[in-house]
Design a protein around this motif. Sequence first.
Motif, PDB file in Angstrom:
ATOM      1  N   GLY A  61       0.649  -1.293   0.125  1.00  0.00           N
ATOM      2  CA  GLY A  61      -0.283   0.070  -0.028  1.00  0.00           C
ATOM      3  C   GLY A  61       0.778   1.183  -0.106  1.00  0.00           C
ATOM      4  N   ARG A  62       2.174   1.160   0.097  1.00  0.00           N
ATOM      5  CA  ARG A  62       3.183   2.215   0.378  1.00  0.00           C
ATOM      6  C   ARG A  62       2.509   3.340   1.419  1.00  0.00           C
ATOM      7  NH1 ARG A  62       5.873   3.482  -5.454  1.00  0.00           N
ATOM      8  NH2 ARG A  62       6.142   1.271  -6.087  1.00  0.00           N
ATOM      9  N   ARG A  63       2.128   2.781   2.444  1.00  0.00           N
ATOM     10  CA  ARG A  63       1.861   3.542   3.670  1.00  0.00           C
ATOM     11  C   ARG A  63       2.614   3.298   4.889  1.00  0.00           C
ATOM     12  NH1 ARG A  63      -0.411   7.350   4.517  1.00  0.00           N
ATOM     13  NH2 ARG A  63      -2.325   7.334   5.315  1.00  0.00           N
ATOM     14  N   PRO A  64       2.830   4.044   5.892  1.00  0.00           N
ATOM     15  CA  PRO A  64       3.865   3.840   6.843  1.00  0.00           C
ATOM     16  C   PRO A  64       3.931   2.623   7.483  1.00  0.00           C
ATOM     17  CG  PRO A  64       2.961   6.178   6.892  1.00  0.00           C
ATOM     18  CD  PRO A  64       2.121   5.422   5.829  1.00  0.00           C
ATOM     19  N   ILE A  65       5.052   2.125   7.902  1.00  0.00           N
ATOM     20  CA  ILE A  65       5.155   0.953   8.711  1.00  0.00           C
ATOM     21  C   ILE A  65       4.581   1.047   9.917  1.00  0.00           C
ATOM     22  CG2 ILE A  65       6.642  -0.414   9.615  1.00  0.00           C
ATOM     23  CD1 ILE A  65       8.746   0.130   7.249  1.00  0.00           C
ATOM     24  N   CYS A  66       4.902   2.595  10.624  1.00  0.00           N
ATOM     25  CA  CYS A  66       4.450   2.506  11.954  1.00  0.00           C
ATOM     26  C   CYS A  66       3.816   3.844  11.897  1.00  0.00           C
ATOM     27  CB  CYS A  66       5.673   2.598  12.840  1.00  0.00           C
ATOM     28  SG  CYS A  66       5.365   3.154  14.635  1.00  0.00           S
ATOM     29  N   GLN A  67       2.852   4.449  12.917  1.00  0.00           N
ATOM     30  CA  GLN A  67       2.165   5.590  12.984  1.00  0.00           C
ATOM     31  C   GLN A  67       3.313   6.532  13.331  1.00  0.00           C
ATOM     32  OE1 GLN A  67       1.703   3.517  15.197  1.00  0.00           O
ATOM     33  NE2 GLN A  67       2.504   4.256  16.626  1.00  0.00           N
ATOM     34  N   ASP A  68       4.019   6.284  14.165  1.00  0.00           N
ATOM     35  CA  ASP A  68       5.194   7.223  14.642  1.00  0.00           C
ATOM     36  C   ASP A  68       6.245   7.306  13.476  1.00  0.00           C
ATOM     37  OD1 ASP A  68       7.187   8.528  15.645  1.00  0.00           O
ATOM     38  OD2 ASP A  68       7.419   7.771  17.405  1.00  0.00           O
ATOM     39  N   ALA A  94      18.623  22.751   2.828  1.00  0.00           N
ATOM     40  CA  ALA A  94      18.262  21.857   1.809  1.00  0.00           C
ATOM     41  C   ALA A  94      17.851  20.557   2.116  1.00  0.00           C
ATOM     42  CB  ALA A  94      19.673  21.336   0.951  1.00  0.00           C
ATOM     43  N   VAL A  95      18.465  19.985   3.213  1.00  0.00           N
ATOM     44  CA  VAL A  95      18.018  18.671   3.986  1.00  0.00           C
ATOM     45  C   VAL A  95      16.495  18.789   4.663  1.00  0.00           C
ATOM     46  CG1 VAL A  95      18.306  17.212   5.997  1.00  0.00           C
ATOM     47  CG2 VAL A  95      20.376  17.760   4.781  1.00  0.00           C
ATOM     48  N   ASN A  96      16.328  20.103   5.289  1.00  0.00           N
ATOM     49  CA  ASN A  96      15.039  20.422   5.857  1.00  0.00           C
ATOM     50  C   ASN A  96      14.022  20.271   5.003  1.00  0.00           C
ATOM     51  OD1 ASN A  96      15.792  20.098   8.651  1.00  0.00           O
ATOM     52  ND2 ASN A  96      16.422  22.470   8.482  1.00  0.00           N
ATOM     53  N   ALA A  97      14.430  21.181   3.548  1.00  0.00           N
ATOM     54  CA  ALA A  97      13.412  21.174   2.519  1.00  0.00           C
ATOM     55  C   ALA A  97      13.062  19.789   1.920  1.00  0.00           C
ATOM     56  CB  ALA A  97      14.264  22.138   1.471  1.00  0.00           C
ATOM     57  N   ALA A  98      13.638  18.836   2.040  1.00  0.00           N
ATOM     58  CA  ALA A  98      13.585  17.406   1.816  1.00  0.00           C
ATOM     59  C   ALA A  98      12.753  16.938   2.979  1.00  0.00           C
ATOM     60  CB  ALA A  98      14.877  16.856   1.533  1.00  0.00           C
ATOM     61  N   VAL A  99      13.159  16.907   3.986  1.00  0.00           N
ATOM     62  CA  VAL A  99      11.862  16.400   5.026  1.00  0.00           C
ATOM     63  C   VAL A  99      10.751  16.874   4.900  1.00  0.00           C
ATOM     64  CG1 VAL A  99      11.548  16.390   7.617  1.00  0.00           C
ATOM     65  CG2 VAL A  99      14.030  16.197   6.732  1.00  0.00           C
ATOM     66  N   ARG A 100      10.548  18.420   4.593  1.00  0.00           N
ATOM     67  CA  ARG A 100       9.169  19.183   4.358  1.00  0.00           C
ATOM     68  C   ARG A 100       8.544  18.337   3.426  1.00  0.00           C
ATOM     69  NH1 ARG A 100      11.311  23.458   3.892  1.00  0.00           N
ATOM     70  NH2 ARG A 100      11.339  24.123   6.539  1.00  0.00           N
ATOM     71  N   ALA A 112       3.708  14.356  11.575  1.00  0.00           N
ATOM     72  CA  ALA A 112       4.409  15.311  12.116  1.00  0.00           C
ATOM     73  C   ALA A 112       4.585  15.232  13.496  1.00  0.00           C
ATOM     74  CB  ALA A 112       3.891  16.728  11.797  1.00  0.00           C
ATOM     75  N   SER A 113       5.606  14.811  14.162  1.00  0.00           N
ATOM     76  CA  SER A 113       5.897  14.702  15.645  1.00  0.00           C
ATOM     77  C   SER A 113       6.811  15.662  16.203  1.00  0.00           C
ATOM     78  CB  SER A 113       6.389  13.055  15.443  1.00  0.00           C
ATOM     79  OG  SER A 113       5.812  12.236  15.183  1.00  0.00           O
ATOM     80  N   VAL A 114       7.645  16.405  15.237  1.00  0.00           N
ATOM     81  CA  VAL A 114       8.603  17.159  15.874  1.00  0.00           C
ATOM     82  C   VAL A 114       8.017  18.617  16.663  1.00  0.00           C
ATOM     83  CG1 VAL A 114      10.624  18.644  15.277  1.00  0.00           C
ATOM     84  CG2 VAL A 114      10.422  16.220  14.416  1.00  0.00           C
ATOM     85  N   THR A 125       5.767  21.507  14.755  1.00  0.00           N
ATOM     86  CA  THR A 125       6.215  22.231  13.517  1.00  0.00           C
ATOM     87  C   THR A 125       5.330  21.946  12.357  1.00  0.00           C
ATOM     88  OG1 THR A 125       7.888  20.473  12.932  1.00  0.00           O
ATOM     89  CG2 THR A 125       8.798  22.291  14.470  1.00  0.00           C
ATOM     90  N   ARG A 126       4.671  20.984  12.588  1.00  0.00           N
ATOM     91  CA  ARG A 126       3.444  20.425  11.483  1.00  0.00           C
ATOM     92  C   ARG A 126       4.353  20.020  10.246  1.00  0.00           C
ATOM     93  NH1 ARG A 126      -1.489  20.099  13.881  1.00  0.00           N
ATOM     94  NH2 ARG A 126      -1.763  21.816  15.305  1.00  0.00           N
ATOM     95  N   ASP A 127       5.584  19.863   9.951  1.00  0.00           N
ATOM     96  CA  ASP A 127       6.144  19.197   8.780  1.00  0.00           C
ATOM     97  C   ASP A 127       7.371  18.355   9.237  1.00  0.00           C
ATOM     98  OD1 ASP A 127       8.212  21.205   9.348  1.00  0.00           O
ATOM     99  OD2 ASP A 127       7.699  22.577   7.760  1.00  0.00           O
ATOM    100  N   ASN A 128       7.466  18.301  10.573  1.00  0.00           N
ATOM    101  CA  ASN A 128       8.472  17.191  11.028  1.00  0.00           C
ATOM    102  C   ASN A 128       9.866  17.953  10.946  1.00  0.00           C
ATOM    103  OD1 ASN A 128       7.911  14.613  12.544  1.00  0.00           O
ATOM    104  ND2 ASN A 128       9.888  14.019  11.250  1.00  0.00           N
ATOM    105  N   THR A 129      10.060  19.302  10.586  1.00  0.00           N
ATOM    106  CA  THR A 129      11.576  19.674  10.480  1.00  0.00           C
ATOM    107  C   THR A 129      11.769  20.274  11.829  1.00  0.00           C
ATOM    108  OG1 THR A 129      10.547  21.981   9.663  1.00  0.00           O
ATOM    109  CG2 THR A 129      11.147  20.363   8.177  1.00  0.00           C
ATOM    110  N   PRO A 130      13.031  20.640  12.130  1.00  0.00           N
ATOM    111  CA  PRO A 130      14.072  20.128  11.635  1.00  0.00           C
ATOM    112  C   PRO A 130      14.679  18.871  11.982  1.00  0.00           C
ATOM    113  CG  PRO A 130      14.815  21.461  13.578  1.00  0.00           C
ATOM    114  CD  PRO A 130      13.195  21.407  13.424  1.00  0.00           C
TER     115      PRO A 130
END
Length: 518
Positions: A61-68, A94-100, A112-114, A125-130
Amino acid sequence: MTRIRQQDLIDSIAGALQYISHYHSPDYIAHLARAHERETSAPARDAMAQILASSRLAAIGRRPICQDTGIVNVFLKVGMDVQWADFTGSLEDAVNAAVRRAWLDPDNPLRASVIADPLFARANTRDNTPAVTSVEIAPGGRLEITVAAKGGGSENKARLAMLNPGDSVVDWVLAQVPAMGAGWCPPGMLGIGVGGTAEKAVLLAKQSLMQPLDMHTLQARAASGAALAPEEALRLELYERINALGIGAQGLGGLTTVLDVKLKTYPTHAAAKPVALIPNCAATRHVRFVLDGSGSAHLEPPSLDLWPDLGPSAQAATARRVDLDTLTRDEVARWRAGETLLLNGRMLTGRDAAHQRIRELLARGQPLPADFRGRVIYYVGPVDAVRDEAVGPAGPTTATRMDGYTDMMLEHTGLIAMVGKAERGPDAVAAIQRHRAAYLIAVGGAAYLVSKAIRRARVVAFEDLGMEAIYEFDVVDMPVTVAVDADGGNLHVSGPAQWRRDIGTPIRIEAPGFSVRA
């Protein structure tokens, strides 16, 4: 001279983060499948079967292995001949742009857990950065990148000690593992870093977890009589003795607590022996790739043939079906630790932030936003739904964090049972027994499988908390195990105790001229 374009870096890291969100690595599947095959503890075997089944479903399904879906770690090994092309900000930008980009992907949004401020507001932060970024400068003209997403349940169990030179690393690790409990979702891997300084030892431990699993190969070499290097003998010694603790999958008791033990060392001060220990959970997520200036990286999906054919679940065949909509305290009191249940009907959810708000409302004498009387609460922070899903992957979070709220919830809200993962502390167990309630566990690491049992979901309170809001789930045959019953029976105590007796003392592993009790 190798030129690395900013867009290639962003595309590669974002793609890698999506890749590891839904694909387990082949080495992990092979090690878990073998552990499942040899496991003789029925609850532990069923837990591993659920993780394997959920893993395959997530891959399809290409969906997350874990909810976290984790906090991102990026390790960059930068060749000295590398040049940066078209960069409009820093490497970390650039790394944070990729995470976002990875976290906000509409086809597979990640949770988003950060939080931006660890001390005060703790706003998401709503986008898991940084991301947490580590950079090493090396010879050559390549950029080697290792991307990982580390879940909070396992990261919270990290340990650091400044041992004396004569202290035993083996003894220290064997003391730490039982104290870690089951919140890190065993069976998993242990990363150990020894040497350097305090911060270097922790970095070594985390980096060791990025190495491929090879315990099966190491065991075969030892069995053949081949000479082992001192570090290999130490790893094998720890693997055998940790598994002899009988903790087992999800802490339920069994033959396999760790699938592999990894080790990295570094020179240190003559007066010191810094040692760090970091576990990696069933949702182990990391991948390595190289950029050489020719474009972005491509990662090949694993073959679905890697996953074993598990057959029907023996636990589910004998499970008791429970109607949550008509559940009574008397029925809960008849459940026994170790029993498998299939939950049907409506349940509420809630975790740390929601419990804190409930505490504040009760303290002010204000009404609660939901009726908990005669209800079951599930400790979960789900991934957002996509397409026709009722909810995204929705595995349990560590219940121990809710221990401080347990007596309050049972005494003042009318709650009669809880669902989470890992063990409960003595005060929570006492409260469960006093109020004739029960604590149930779902399998950590089987989040996508669990979500398939959730047919409807709606937010009923604290919508501003995002994934920590209170939901109402309508579930069909959601599998759980009674961990603590109304009489105080505790599977996380009785299960490992039984398996410690059954396993006995493992054979010690020796290397020529080397004591494995280093």
